[in-house]
Design a protein around this motif. Structure first.
Motif, PDB file in Angstrom:
ATOM      1  N   TYR A  95       0.798  -1.234  -0.034  1.00 37.31           N
ATOM      2  CA  TYR A  95       0.187  -0.068   0.027  1.00 37.31           C
ATOM      3  C   TYR A  95       0.903   1.325  -0.072  1.00 37.31           C
ATOM      4  N   ALA A  98       2.028   1.768  -3.419  1.00 38.59           N
ATOM      5  CA  ALA A  98       0.927   2.293  -4.172  1.00 38.59           C
ATOM      6  C   ALA A  98       0.855   3.907  -4.016  1.00 38.59           C
ATOM      7  N   HIS A  99       1.051   4.345  -2.731  1.00 41.59           N
ATOM      8  CA  HIS A  99       1.006   5.726  -2.436  1.00 41.59           C
ATOM      9  C   HIS A  99       2.118   6.485  -3.255  1.00 41.59           C
ATOM     10  N   TYR A 102       1.790   6.531  -7.022  1.00 40.94           N
ATOM     11  CA  TYR A 102       0.498   7.932  -7.436  1.00 40.94           C
ATOM     12  C   TYR A 102       1.035   9.037  -7.064  1.00 40.94           C
ATOM     13  N   MET A 121      -4.635   6.759   1.237  1.00 40.96           N
ATOM     14  CA  MET A 121      -3.200   6.393   1.368  1.00 40.96           C
ATOM     15  C   MET A 121      -2.081   7.018   2.076  1.00 40.96           C
ATOM     16  N   PRO A 122      -1.178   6.556   2.884  1.00 38.17           N
ATOM     17  CA  PRO A 122      -0.882   5.402   2.860  1.00 38.17           C
ATOM     18  C   PRO A 122      -1.295   4.597   4.167  1.00 38.17           C
ATOM     19  N   HIS A 131      -9.365   3.634  -4.981  1.00 38.59           N
ATOM     20  CA  HIS A 131      -8.358   2.497  -5.181  1.00 38.59           C
ATOM     21  C   HIS A 131      -9.024   1.640  -6.286  1.00 38.59           C
ATOM     22  N   HIS A 134      -7.759   3.600  -9.550  1.00 34.57           N
ATOM     23  CA  HIS A 134      -6.152   3.457  -9.421  1.00 34.57           C
ATOM     24  C   HIS A 134      -5.788   2.230 -10.266  1.00 34.57           C
ATOM     25  N   ALA A 135      -6.644   1.102  -9.467  1.00 36.14           N
ATOM     26  CA  ALA A 135      -6.210  -0.137 -10.126  1.00 36.14           C
ATOM     27  C   ALA A 135      -6.568  -0.449 -11.603  1.00 36.14           C
ATOM     28  N   ASN A 143      -2.113  -1.408  -6.583  1.00 35.55           N
ATOM     29  CA  ASN A 143      -3.064  -0.784  -5.614  1.00 35.55           C
ATOM     30  C   ASN A 143      -3.614  -2.332  -5.142  1.00 35.55           C
ATOM     31  N   GLY A 146      -7.688  -1.783  -4.411  1.00 33.76           N
ATOM     32  CA  GLY A 146      -8.279  -1.680  -5.725  1.00 33.76           C
ATOM     33  C   GLY A 146      -8.340  -3.062  -6.204  1.00 33.76           C
TER      34      GLY A 146
END
Length: 167
Positions: A95, A98-99, A102, A121-122, A131, A134-135, A143, A146
Motif C-alpha cells: 500500500y 501504491a501511495h 501515485y 493512502m498510505p 483505489h 487507480h487499479a 494498488n 483496488g
C-alpha cells in the motif's frame, strides 16, 4: 481536444459528462474503459482549470461500477482493510508503494507541494472508489485494495458484465 499534454476525444468527454451528470473538470486522459468500450476512469490534472488542487488523479466515472463500489464500501470493507494494514506488514508495504507510485506520477505532471495522495493512502482506506480507479488505470499489482475490490466484484459476477451504459 487536447487537455494538458494528452488527447481526449470529444465523444469520450460527452460520455463522461453523461456518466457524471455534469461537465467533467480537469480531464487529462481516459485511463480505463469498461468492457463495453465506454470510459470508466479518467485521469485528471493535479489542478483544475481555476487552479484548485484536485488530488484525485484517477476518477471513477462508470455509474454501474460506482454503484457496485458503493455497495462494497457500505459492507464495511474499508474498515476491515484498514485494520489489516496494522496487522500485515507486506500489505502495508504494498500500500505504501501504491501511495509512492501515485504521488510520483501526479508530481511528474504537476506537484501540489504535498505528500497527500488520495483515498487515505498510505495509512488507511478512506475511499474505495479511488483505489478501484487507480487499479483499473494502472493494472493489477499496483494498488492492493483496488485489486481486492475488483476481485470481489468479479467473484460475485457483478462486474464486468454486460453493457454498462444500459444500466
Amino acid at each position: 481536444m487536447a487537455i494538458g499534454d494528452a488527447q481526449v476525444d470529444a465523444a469520450d468527454l460527452e460520455t463522461v459528462a453523461q456518466q457524471l451528470g455534469r461537465t467533467p473538470r480537469g480531464t487529462r486522459a481516459i485511463a480505463s474503459r469498461c468492457p463495453s468500450g465506454h470510459p470508466n476512469v479518467v485521469q485528471t490534472n493535479p489542478r483544475l482549470p481555476d487552479g484548485t488542487p484536485f488530488p484525485t488523479m484517477f476518477y471513477l466515472t462508470c455509474p454501474k461500477l460506482n454503484s457496485l463500489v458503493s455497495t462494497l464500501e457500505g459492507s464495511g470493507l474499508m474498515k476491515e482493510q484498514t485494520e489489516r494494514l496494522a496487522e500485515d506488514p507486506e500489505l502495508a508495504a504494498a500500500y505504501q508503494r501504491a501511495h509512492e507510485s501515485y504521488l510520483a506520477e501526479r508530481d511528474a505532471i504537476e506537484s501540489l507541494g504535498t505528500q497527500v495522495t488520495a483515498g487515505g493512502m498510505p495509512s488507511r482506506v478512506k475511499c474505495l472508489h479511488v483505489h478501484v480507479a487507480h487499479a483499473l488505470a494502472k493494472g493489477p499489482g499496483v494498488n492492493p485494495f483496488g485489486d481486492e475490490a475488483l476481485a470481489l466484484l468479479r467473484e460475485q459476477a457483478l462486474w464486468p458484465a454486460g453493457d454498462c451504459s444500459a444500466s
